[in-house]
Motif scaffolding. Structure first.
Motif, PDB file in Angstrom:
ATOM      1  N   ALA A   1     -50.036 193.796  24.807  1.00  0.00           N
ATOM      2  CA  ALA A   1     -50.342 194.793  24.487  1.00  0.00           C
ATOM      3  C   ALA A   1     -49.832 196.263  23.154  1.00  0.00           C
ATOM      4  CB  ALA A   1     -51.104 195.594  25.132  1.00  0.00           C
TER       5      ALA A   1
ATOM      6  N   ASP B   1     -50.082 196.099  31.139  1.00  0.00           N
ATOM      7  CA  ASP B   1     -51.755 196.731  30.275  1.00  0.00           C
ATOM      8  C   ASP B   1     -51.888 198.171  30.893  1.00  0.00           C
ATOM      9  OD1 ASP B   1     -51.799 194.980  28.203  1.00  0.00           O
ATOM     10  OD2 ASP B   1     -52.239 193.583  29.429  1.00  0.00           O
TER      11      ASP B   1
ATOM     12  N   ALA C   1     -57.274 196.637  22.024  1.00  0.00           N
ATOM     13  CA  ALA C   1     -56.979 196.522  23.085  1.00  0.00           C
ATOM     14  C   ALA C   1     -56.699 197.403  24.277  1.00  0.00           C
ATOM     15  CB  ALA C   1     -56.074 195.380  22.594  1.00  0.00           C
ATOM     16  N   LEU C   2     -56.306 197.057  25.589  1.00  0.00           N
ATOM     17  CA  LEU C   2     -56.081 198.220  26.215  1.00  0.00           C
ATOM     18  C   LEU C   2     -54.550 198.847  25.591  1.00  0.00           C
ATOM     19  CD1 LEU C   2     -56.646 197.398  29.302  1.00  0.00           C
ATOM     20  CD2 LEU C   2     -57.692 199.557  28.389  1.00  0.00           C
TER      21      LEU C   2
ATOM     22  N   ARG D   1     -54.535 183.200  29.801  1.00  0.00           N
ATOM     23  CA  ARG D   1     -54.588 184.305  29.267  1.00  0.00           C
ATOM     24  C   ARG D   1     -53.752 184.460  27.998  1.00  0.00           C
ATOM     25  NH1 ARG D   1     -52.412 189.069  30.089  1.00  0.00           N
ATOM     26  NH2 ARG D   1     -53.758 190.078  30.544  1.00  0.00           N
TER      27      ARG D   1
ATOM     28  N   SER E   1     -48.832 189.793  33.026  1.00  0.00           N
ATOM     29  CA  SER E   1     -49.225 191.105  32.267  1.00  0.00           C
ATOM     30  C   SER E   1     -49.966 192.277  33.970  1.00  0.00           C
ATOM     31  CB  SER E   1     -50.892 191.543  31.689  1.00  0.00           C
ATOM     32  OG  SER E   1     -50.447 192.923  31.425  1.00  0.00           O
TER      33      SER E   1
ATOM     34  N   ALA F   1     -50.620 195.660  35.363  1.00  0.00           N
ATOM     35  CA  ALA F   1     -51.743 196.457  35.168  1.00  0.00           C
ATOM     36  C   ALA F   1     -52.210 197.840  36.415  1.00  0.00           C
ATOM     37  CB  ALA F   1     -53.342 195.884  35.040  1.00  0.00           C
TER      38      ALA F   1
ATOM     39  N   LEU G   1     -63.371 193.143  23.389  1.00  0.00           N
ATOM     40  CA  LEU G   1     -62.055 193.792  23.864  1.00  0.00           C
ATOM     41  C   LEU G   1     -61.020 192.313  23.517  1.00  0.00           C
ATOM     42  CD1 LEU G   1     -62.265 195.875  26.933  1.00  0.00           C
ATOM     43  CD2 LEU G   1     -61.052 196.319  24.198  1.00  0.00           C
TER      44      LEU G   1
ATOM     45  N   HIS H   1     -58.979 191.515  28.680  1.00  0.00           N
ATOM     46  CA  HIS H   1     -59.080 193.148  28.677  1.00  0.00           C
ATOM     47  C   HIS H   1     -60.100 193.784  29.387  1.00  0.00           C
ATOM     48  CE1 HIS H   1     -55.531 193.745  26.429  1.00  0.00           C
ATOM     49  NE2 HIS H   1     -55.189 193.298  27.033  1.00  0.00           N
TER      50      HIS H   1
ATOM     51  N   VAL I   1     -60.015 192.953  32.810  1.00  0.00           N
ATOM     52  CA  VAL I   1     -58.799 194.364  33.906  1.00  0.00           C
ATOM     53  C   VAL I   1     -59.479 195.272  33.630  1.00  0.00           C
ATOM     54  CG1 VAL I   1     -56.644 195.759  33.234  1.00  0.00           C
ATOM     55  CG2 VAL I   1     -56.871 193.104  32.744  1.00  0.00           C
TER      56      VAL I   1
END
Lengths: 240, 240
Positions: free
Chosen positions: B2, B23, B48-49, B90, B119, B121, B153, B157, B160
Motif C-alpha cells: 500500500a 495494511d 487504498a488502505l 492478491r 500483507s 493487516a 478500493l 482491501h 480486509v
DNA sequence: GATTATTGTCTCTTTGTGAGACAATAATAA
DNA sequence: TTATTATTGTCTCACAAAGAGACAATAATC
C-alpha cells in the motif's frame, strides 16, 4: 521459519517467497491429555514446531495445509491462522545455519534461508488416533508432547504455542464443532475431557452437559454399552 | 502492499523485507458515524488502505506504528494485528506499476515492489478530532470515509476492512477501554453512540448503562450542563 | 409554576450457569 | 432373582447478567 522438505537451494529464494515462513501448532488429544506435535532436527538436538515456506505459486493457507498434510497424513484438517510474528529479535541465522550444516548444506551468509523471516502462525486440531506420523528428510523425529511437558524449543516457539493455546481457549465454543480432536462419535464425557484438557481446568458435569445440549451442535445417537457396571451413556456426533 | 514514503528504489528490496507489507484499517468516529481512513494515489484515481513496508531493522509492530504515526500525527495509537492476507490472487503487479508510473518511476519487471506480497493487516482506533491528516508524497489525498459509503478500493482491501470490522465487533468490550475513539471525557450517550456505530445496531439505553457501570472501566466526574432543556448527564473517562 | 426532553435508577422477566439432589440404568456380586 | 456399585440424564434451587419497560429527577424554556 521451521521444518519442511527443502531441496539444496540457491542463494535467492527461487520458487519460494523469501522473508516469509509459517509455523503450525498442531493440537491433538489422547489419554485425557492435550498434546502438541514437535519435530527434532537430526544431529542437532534442536526441537521446533513444524513449519515451512510458501511457494510463489501457492496461497498462504494452501501452503500451510499441504505442508501439514505431508506430515500428518490426514486431509480435512481444521486449520486457523492466529498471529504473525515479526520481531526482528526472532532472527537467529546461526540456528538455521546449524540445521543446514547438520544436513551437509553449506550456505553462504546471503542465502535466503539465513535472512530474517516474518512467520505466520496457524493452529490445527487433529484426532491423534487417525494420524500416522512421517518425519521428513530434515528431521529425525516427529513426536506428540503433552502440553505441560514441553521440551526447550528454538527461537520464540514457546511463545507461539502459548499464544495458540490462548486463542484456542478463547474461541473454543466456536471451534470445537469443526475440530478433529475427537473421533466421529463420542460420549458427553469424552467431549468434556477435551474441554478440560484445553481449558486446563475441571468443569461441572451437569452444567457442561446442559450447555452442550442447549447449543444445537450435537446429534444424539444410540447408547454405548461399554460393558461397565453403570448406566450406558448416549453417543453423540457433531451436526454438519 | 500500500502507501508509504518510498524513495526511488533499487531492484532488490535494499533496506526493506521483500514479499512482506502491512495494511492498516484506521477506524475513527465523528458525527455519530464510524469512519475509515483511505488514501488516494494521485494521477491514478486508485484508493487504498494506508500501508507500507517493513525495514530490515524494524520490528513488524514498530514499522506499522511508525508508518501510521507519520500519517495521523498522533502517538499512542491503539493498534492491533488481526490477520495476514496471503492469497496469490492478491498479486496484481499492474496496479503497483500504474502507481509507480504515475510518480515517474519506471520499474523493471523484477523490481521488488512488483513482486507478490504477504500483507499483515492491523486495525487502529483513533479520535478523529485530535488527528491532523498529512498525505505523503505518493498520495494526493487522505480522507475519512463513512463505513457504509466506501469507494471502490484496490486489490482485496474491501475484504480486509470487512474482516477488521468483524474482529473489532467481536472484541469490542475488551478493546473499547484502550481505544482512542472518544476524547478524554465523554457522556454515557457518547459511549453508546460509538458502540452502536461499530456494532451497526441500536442498543437499549438502560441495559447498556447498567453493563458499562457494572464493569469497572469508567470513572464518573461532574455533570455536564450542555445548555439543553433536560437533566444533565454525568461525564465519564476510562480508568487507567 | 408548568412543560419538555433526557437521564439515572428501579422493577419484572428471561436466560445462562454454579451447585447439588436424585432417579434410572448396566454390569457384577450375592 | 435381588442387592450393589458406578455413572449418567435430568431436575430443582440460587444467583448473576441482560432485555424490556416504568418512573422519578432534573435543566432549560415557556
Amino acid at each position: 521459519m521451521a521444518k519442511q522438505k527443502v531441496s539444496p537451494v540457491s542463494v535467492d529464494g527461487a520458487g519460494f517467497l523469501t522473508h516469509v515462513a509459517y509455523d503450525s501448532v498442531v493440537f491433538g488429544f489422547s489419554e485425557g491429555q492435550l498434546k502438541i506435535l514437535l519435530m527434532e532436527y537430526h544431529n542437532t538436538g534442536l526441537i521446533a514446531l513444524p513449519g515451512g515456506f510458501i511457494r510463489t505459486d501457492e496461497d498462504l493457507d494452501e501452503a500451510v495445509r499441504l505442508g501439514l498434510e505431508d506430515r500428518t497424513g490426514i486431509t480435512n484438517i481444521y486449520l486457523e491462522q492466529f498471529h504473525t510474528f515479526g520481531n526482528k529479535s526472532r532472527h537467529k541465522p546461526e540456528i538455521l545455519q546449524k540445521i543446514l550444516e547438520a544436513n551437509g548444506i553449506h550456505a553462504p551468509k546471503e542465502h535466503w534461508m539465513l535472512q530474517r523471516f516474518i512467520s505466520v502462525a496457524y493452529y490445527a486440531l487433529v484426532d491423534i488416533s487417525t494420524v500416522s506420523l512421517q518425519p521428513d528428510a530434515l528431521s529425525d523425529s516427529c513426536t506428540w508432547y503433552e502440553i505441560n511437558r514441553l521440551p526447550k524449543l528454538i527461537l520464540d516457539h514457546a511463545t507461539v504455542i502459548e499464544k495458540a493455546l490462548k486463542t484456542l481457549r478463547f474461541n473454543l465454543d466456536n471451534k470445537i464443532k469443526d475440530s478433529n480432536l475427537l473421533p466421529e462419535k463420542f460420549t458427553m464425557k469424552d467431549l468434556q475431557k477435551v474441554y478440560e484438557a484445553i481449558l486446563g481446568e475441571e468443569l461441572r458435569r451437569t452444567s457442561f452437559q446442559r450447555k452442550m445440549l442447549a447449543g444445537r451442535i450435537l446429534k444424539r445417537h444410540d447408547k454405548l454399552y461399554s460393558g461397565e457396571a453403570h448406566k450406558a451413556p448416549f453417543i453423540y456426533s457433531f451436526h454438519k
